[in-house]
Scaffold this active site. Structure first.
Site, mmCIF file in Angstrom:
data_model
loop_
_atom_site.group_PDB
_atom_site.id
_atom_site.type_symbol
_atom_site.label_atom_id
_atom_site.label_comp_id
_atom_site.label_asym_id
_atom_site.label_seq_id
_atom_site.Cartn_x
_atom_site.Cartn_y
_atom_site.Cartn_z
ATOM 1 N N TYR A 60 2.918 16.495 104.306
ATOM 2 C CA TYR A 60 2.342 17.013 105.549
ATOM 3 C C TYR A 60 0.881 16.607 105.700
ATOM 4 C CZ TYR A 60 6.496 20.022 105.814
ATOM 5 O OH TYR A 60 7.780 20.490 105.866
ATOM 6 N N ASP A 81 12.394 29.155 104.012
ATOM 7 C CA ASP A 81 13.120 29.663 105.183
ATOM 8 C C ASP A 81 14.564 29.978 104.813
ATOM 9 O OD1 ASP A 81 10.949 29.578 106.794
ATOM 10 O OD2 ASP A 81 11.869 28.309 108.343
#
Ligand code: NAD
Length: 357
Positions: free
Chosen positions: A142, A251
């Site tokens: 990222y 998640d």
């Protein structure tokens, strides 16, 4: 002991759930003989409305001067049409980077009392599960080099996964220290059969493991981990992984608990100071209705006591009060669903938890 806590209430249900957690912190301080001083600062949409900026300088300075930060949530439809760098959510990246928070701790726990909300088969979760995801937050793909270029087949795009030994060492230490506060078991997740960055990750984790002989450490490939999380989540205690793998797996692990209003998180750096917040957003659809489940924020406050202030007994007391609340059959609107149980309001949940503390 005395601690200064910066409160970032934010938007939507943020103020309601933070105020609830503050009540729980005040009662805990009273019970155990501590003093917590609370100072509110503006963030997100509320800060845009008051100052024109999602993250005013005063907020950053206040958080840097505090012993820890408790955040509600930011954002809402009112600010959705602002340009990307002026949106409320921009403040989250800003405050994380200003505080140098490179670790994200996300516990995922299935409460026995909430087993029916779990999307996994009952026999898989017969004994519940309780894991802690330790995700690296400021490195990896990222943040790596990226771009567009002309390649063999025309236009192409690339992103780069890059980890320094230092970045892996510091997240590994957080994982092993965390395991010492839990069941002393670390599973490190990588893709070392393919990726060079994962091979450095694995070797570095093993080096750091030598300093923690009391903690068991094993490796697991990320594809297997994604399967194991739904096949046998109870096998995990502490999971440590890179930014992208952690993004995806955290998640997955929160989803299998079946209850977004219950899940806390912590972001930590090299200082004791951390930022603690629920994993959910500002829930504009129920804001101001006294319906929000404050438990994720109350459990975030408990994590603050455990990880930033080393107040283990106090954190245990809050967690036990939440357990008891659920065991007694009390539910908020998000947990009650179609069970026929009359849901408690945010205020009532807070009062019950204070009684049980
Ligand atoms: P959300 O998490 O706010 O809400 C999703 C659903 O879950 C909604 O139906 C909401 O009512 C429900 N919900 C969430 N928390 C709850 C709680 N504590 N009790 C009861 N129900 C709860 O996600 P969203 O709707 O996608 O986003 C709303 C806003 O929040 C957006 O502006 C988004 O950008 C922002 N957001 C902020 C954060 C943060 O501040 N860390 C994180 C995610 C989203």
């Amino acid at each position: 002991m005395e601690f200064n806590i910066a409160l970032l209430r934010g938007d939507g249900i943020g103020p309601e759930i933070v105020d609830s957690a503050v009540e729980v912190l005040k009662k805990t301080a009273e019970k155990f003989g501590h003093k917590f001083n609370f100072t509110p600062y503006l963030i997100g949409g509320a800060a845009i409305d008051a100052t024109g900026k999602p993250l005013p300088e005063e907020t950053v300075e206040g958080c840097l001067a505090s012993d820890s930060v408790l955040l509600g949530a930011v954002g809402g439809p009112k600010w959705d049409n602002l340009p990307g760098d002026q949106r409320p959510e921009k403040a989250l990246l800003g405050i994380r980077s200003a505080l140098g928070l490179f670790t994200n701790l996300r516990p995922a726990r299935l409460y026995k009392a909430l087993k029916d909300s779990c999307p996994l088969r009952p026999d898989i979760v017969a004994n519940g599960f309780d894991l802690m995801m330790v995700r690296e937050l400021t490195g990896g793909i990222y943040f790596g080099e990226r771009g567009r270029r002309q390649g063999k087949y025309g236009e192409e795009a690339y992103d780069t996964e890059c980890y320094s030994k230092m970045e892996i060492e510091r997240i590994a230490k957080v994982a092993f220290e965390t395991a010492r506060k839990r069941n002393k078991n670390v599973i490190s997740i990588d893709k070392a059969n393919v990726l060079e960055s994962s091979r450095l990750w694995r070797a570095t984790i093993h080096e750091i493991a030598k300093d923690y002989p009391d903690v068991t450490c094993t490796d697991m490939l990320v594809d297997n981990a994604a399967m194991q999380l739904v096949k046998n989540p109870a096998q995990f205690d502490v999971v440590v992984t890179s930014n992208m793998f952690g993004d995806i797996l955290s998640d997955e692990s929160s989803q299998i608990t079946g209850s977004i209003g219950m899940l806390p998180s912590a972001s930590l750096g090299s200082a004791k100071r951390g930022m603690y917040e629920p994993i959910h957003g500002s829930a504009p659809d129920i804001a101001g209705q006294n319906k929000a489940n404050p438990i994720a924020t109350i459990l975030s406050a408990s994590m603050m006591l455990r990880y930033s202030f080393d107040l283990e007994k106090e954190a245990d007391a809050i967690d036990a009060a939440v357990d008891k609340f659920l065991e007694l059959g009390y539910r908020t609107a998000d947990l009650a669903g179609n069970t026929g149980v009359t849901p408690l309001t945010t205020t009532e949940v807070t009062e019950k938890i204070l009684e049980l503390l």
